[in-house]
Design a protein around this motif. Structure first.
Motif, short mmCIF file in Angstrom:
data_model
loop_
_atom_site.label_atom_id
_atom_site.label_comp_id
_atom_site.label_asym_id
_atom_site.label_seq_id
_atom_site.Cartn_x
_atom_site.Cartn_y
_atom_site.Cartn_z
N GLU A 60 7.74 0.19 5.14
CA GLU A 60 7.34 -0.21 6.48
C GLU A 60 6.56 -1.51 6.40
O GLU A 60 6.01 -1.87 5.36
CB GLU A 60 6.46 0.86 7.12
CG GLU A 60 7.14 2.19 7.35
CD GLU A 60 6.17 3.19 7.93
OE1 GLU A 60 5.95 3.13 9.16
OE2 GLU A 60 5.62 3.99 7.17
N GLY A 61 6.46 -2.22 7.51
CA GLY A 61 5.67 -3.44 7.56
C GLY A 61 5.78 -4.04 8.94
O GLY A 61 6.82 -3.94 9.58
N ASP B 245 -8.51 5.95 3.12
CA ASP B 245 -9.57 5.28 3.87
C ASP B 245 -10.14 4.10 3.08
O ASP B 245 -10.35 3.01 3.63
CB ASP B 245 -10.69 6.27 4.21
CG ASP B 245 -10.26 7.33 5.22
OD1 ASP B 245 -9.29 7.05 5.97
OD2 ASP B 245 -10.86 8.42 5.25
N GLN B 246 -10.38 4.31 1.79
CA GLN B 246 -10.90 3.22 0.95
C GLN B 246 -9.88 2.10 0.80
O GLN B 246 -10.23 0.92 0.81
CB GLN B 246 -11.30 3.76 -0.42
CG GLN B 246 -12.53 4.64 -0.40
CD GLN B 246 -12.92 5.11 -1.79
OE1 GLN B 246 -12.23 4.85 -2.77
NE2 GLN B 246 -14.05 5.79 -1.88
N ALA B 247 -8.61 2.47 0.66
CA ALA B 247 -7.56 1.47 0.51
C ALA B 247 -7.46 0.61 1.76
O ALA B 247 -7.33 -0.63 1.68
CB ALA B 247 -6.22 2.14 0.21
N LEU C 181 0.83 -1.21 0.00
CA LEU C 181 0.00 0.00 0.00
C LEU C 181 0.87 1.26 0.00
O LEU C 181 1.73 1.44 0.86
CB LEU C 181 -0.91 0.01 1.23
CG LEU C 181 -1.71 1.29 1.47
CD1 LEU C 181 -2.69 1.54 0.33
CD2 LEU C 181 -2.45 1.21 2.80
N ASP C 182 0.62 2.12 -0.96
CA ASP C 182 1.23 3.45 -1.00
C ASP C 182 0.51 4.34 0.00
O ASP C 182 -0.69 4.58 -0.11
CB ASP C 182 1.10 3.99 -2.44
CG ASP C 182 1.67 5.40 -2.60
OD1 ASP C 182 2.09 6.01 -1.60
OD2 ASP C 182 1.69 5.88 -3.75
N ARG C 183 1.26 4.84 1.00
CA ARG C 183 0.64 5.75 1.97
C ARG C 183 1.32 7.12 1.93
O ARG C 183 1.43 7.81 2.95
CB ARG C 183 0.70 5.16 3.39
CG ARG C 183 2.08 5.04 4.00
CD ARG C 183 1.94 4.66 5.48
NE ARG C 183 3.17 4.88 6.23
CZ ARG C 183 3.48 6.02 6.84
NH1 ARG C 183 2.66 7.05 6.76
NH2 ARG C 183 4.60 6.15 7.52
N ALA D 257 -2.36 3.09 9.61
CA ALA D 257 -1.57 3.72 8.55
C ALA D 257 -2.15 5.07 8.18
O ALA D 257 -3.35 5.24 8.01
CB ALA D 257 -1.54 2.80 7.32
N ASP D 258 -1.27 6.08 8.09
CA ASP D 258 -1.71 7.41 7.66
C ASP D 258 -0.93 7.80 6.40
O ASP D 258 0.01 7.12 6.01
CB ASP D 258 -1.50 8.45 8.76
CG ASP D 258 -0.05 8.52 9.22
OD1 ASP D 258 0.75 7.67 8.77
OD2 ASP D 258 0.28 9.41 10.01
N ALA D 259 -1.35 8.87 5.76
CA ALA D 259 -0.77 9.28 4.49
C ALA D 259 0.18 10.46 4.70
O ALA D 259 -0.24 11.54 5.10
CB ALA D 259 -1.87 9.66 3.51
#
Length: 396
Positions: free
Chosen positions: A76-77, A47-49, A35-37, A100-102
């Motif tokens: 990250e992970g 939010d949708q992702a 996921l690209d954040r 997770a935030d962007a």
């Protein structure tokens, strides 16, 4: 099969998972969700992702293994390897995704190399689902280099499925990554629901029944087969293979791959005729697949005269409109009915169509002239010439 006398033939193979499909146990799979954040994913997109990733995590099969990775300036992970599906592991992953935030930039090169490194060589289908909404802005930013490094890092031949979100995504890079790593791309436009798109995609790949399929044909010479790399077969889907054949007689088609029970082969004995008119749609269907393949090569690796000429030749022979060709109608050779079908009809007020009317009808007219040609046989009635869209020159 379809074959005109004295010419090479065309064939279509359709493979469907065993019936009933529910009885075919799905293969255990290894899945890495990336996921690209970065900052551009903030708001509704992130939010949708996260909702889509949560859906996927809660719908993994009991024998699957998974990892969740997100990235911005760096990778990250919450884990360094693949995790078996257990209620505790899923809840931990869902909780981690929810936090997770962007923020930050987009380091595509690093995340792809590290994500591919999570896979192990085994008999399982291996899928990397990669979601991003932008261009690479951190680390290596050359698309060709990123694609080359990703392919080199994919030592286990995992399939990469890319999701591009919004208008700023590098479509050429994502398409190249998917094609070279035997996957597909899906693009979600602004205003479309990313959660629905990603969830629907996962439902399709959730239950693989034949992994790494390969087709061999014995007894008959075949060539120009599409798709060049066969995709995995999932529950509820079909595998369509189109190709050409030179010789004639009895042939044996062998479709092999990996199932939940181990290696498997499906054998079909078929007749490749010297002449047949049972499937007149096959030549054009095959030509469409080949044109799409050549256009992909042009878009990903650059235009060459040889490839462009091949597209134009196929377009002329099979009546398929391409970015390099357009079909022009000679109204003088058409009946009144055909002229009306081609779009050259009076305006609603009884006068001649305005320039805007003609412009709006130009594309439909080209498509209808192709249909006229098909209705009246191999001669393209009403077709005056084919024009190369790239050079503007007529090709008769």
């Amino acid at each position: 099969a379809q074959r005109a006398p004295g010419e090479d033939g065309f064939f279509l193979l359709v493979a469907t998972p065993p019936d009933p499909a529910s009885a075919a146990k799905p293969l255990p799979k290894d899945l890495v969700l990336v996921l690209d954040r970065s900052g551009s994913m903030s708001g509704e997109k992130i939010d949708q992702a996260k909702s889509a990733l949560t859906f996927i995590l809660r719908n993994l099969n009991p024998d699957d293994r998974f990892a969740v990775v997100w990235f911005s300036d760096f990778v990250e992970g919450f884990q360094t390897g693949l995790t078996a599906v257990t209620p505790e592991a899923i809840e931990k992953a869902v909780a981690s995704v929810s936090l997770a935030d962007a923020t930050g930039g987009t380091n595509i090169d690093q995340v792809l190399r590290r994500s591919f490194a999570l896979f192990e060589a085994n008999d399982r289908p291996r899928f990397l689902v990669f979601l991003t909404d932008g261009e690479p802005t951190v680390g290596e930013q050359n698309p060709a280099t990123i694609a080359e490094r990703a392919l080199a890092a994919n030592t286990t031949s995992a399939r990469l499925f890319a999701f591009g979100v919004g208008y700023n995504v590098n479509t050429v890079l994502l398409d190249q990554l998917a094609q070279e790593n035997r996957g597909t791309t899906t693009y979600v436009l602004p205003g479309e629901n990313l959660e629905i798109a990603l969830s629907s995609f996962y439902r399709k790949i959730a239950a693989p029944v034949l992994a790494a399929p390969a087709l061999t044909v014995e007894g008959v010479e075949v060539y120009d087969i599409y798709p060049r790399t066969l995709p995995d077969v999932f529950r509820g889907t079909q595998l369509l293979v189109l190709g050409r054949f030179r010789s004639e007689g009895s042939g044996r088609l062998v479709l092999s791959g990996q199932s939940a029970a181990g290696p498997v082969e499906y054998v079909l004995d078929a007749e490749f005729p010297a002449a047949s008119v049972d499937a007149p749609f096959l030549p054009r269907l095959w030509a469409g697949r080949k044109i799409a393949h050549v256009l992909d090569q042009i878009r990903l690796y650059g235009e060459s005269e040889e490839l462009v000429n091949e597209v134009i030749a196929l377009s002329k022979q099979y009546g398929i409109i391409t970015p390099y060709t357009s079909f022009l109608v000679d109204d003088a050779n058409l009946s009144a009915e055909e002229a009306a079908d081609a779009g050259d009809t009076p305006a609603a007020d009884g006068g001649r169509p305005s320039h805007g009317d003609r412009e709006r009808r130009q594309r439909p007219r080209a498509r209808r002239s192709a249909a006229l040609g098909r209705r009246h046989g191999s001669a393209w009635r009403g077709l005056r010439r084919v024009r190369c869209a790239r050079t503007g020159r007529d090709r008769r």
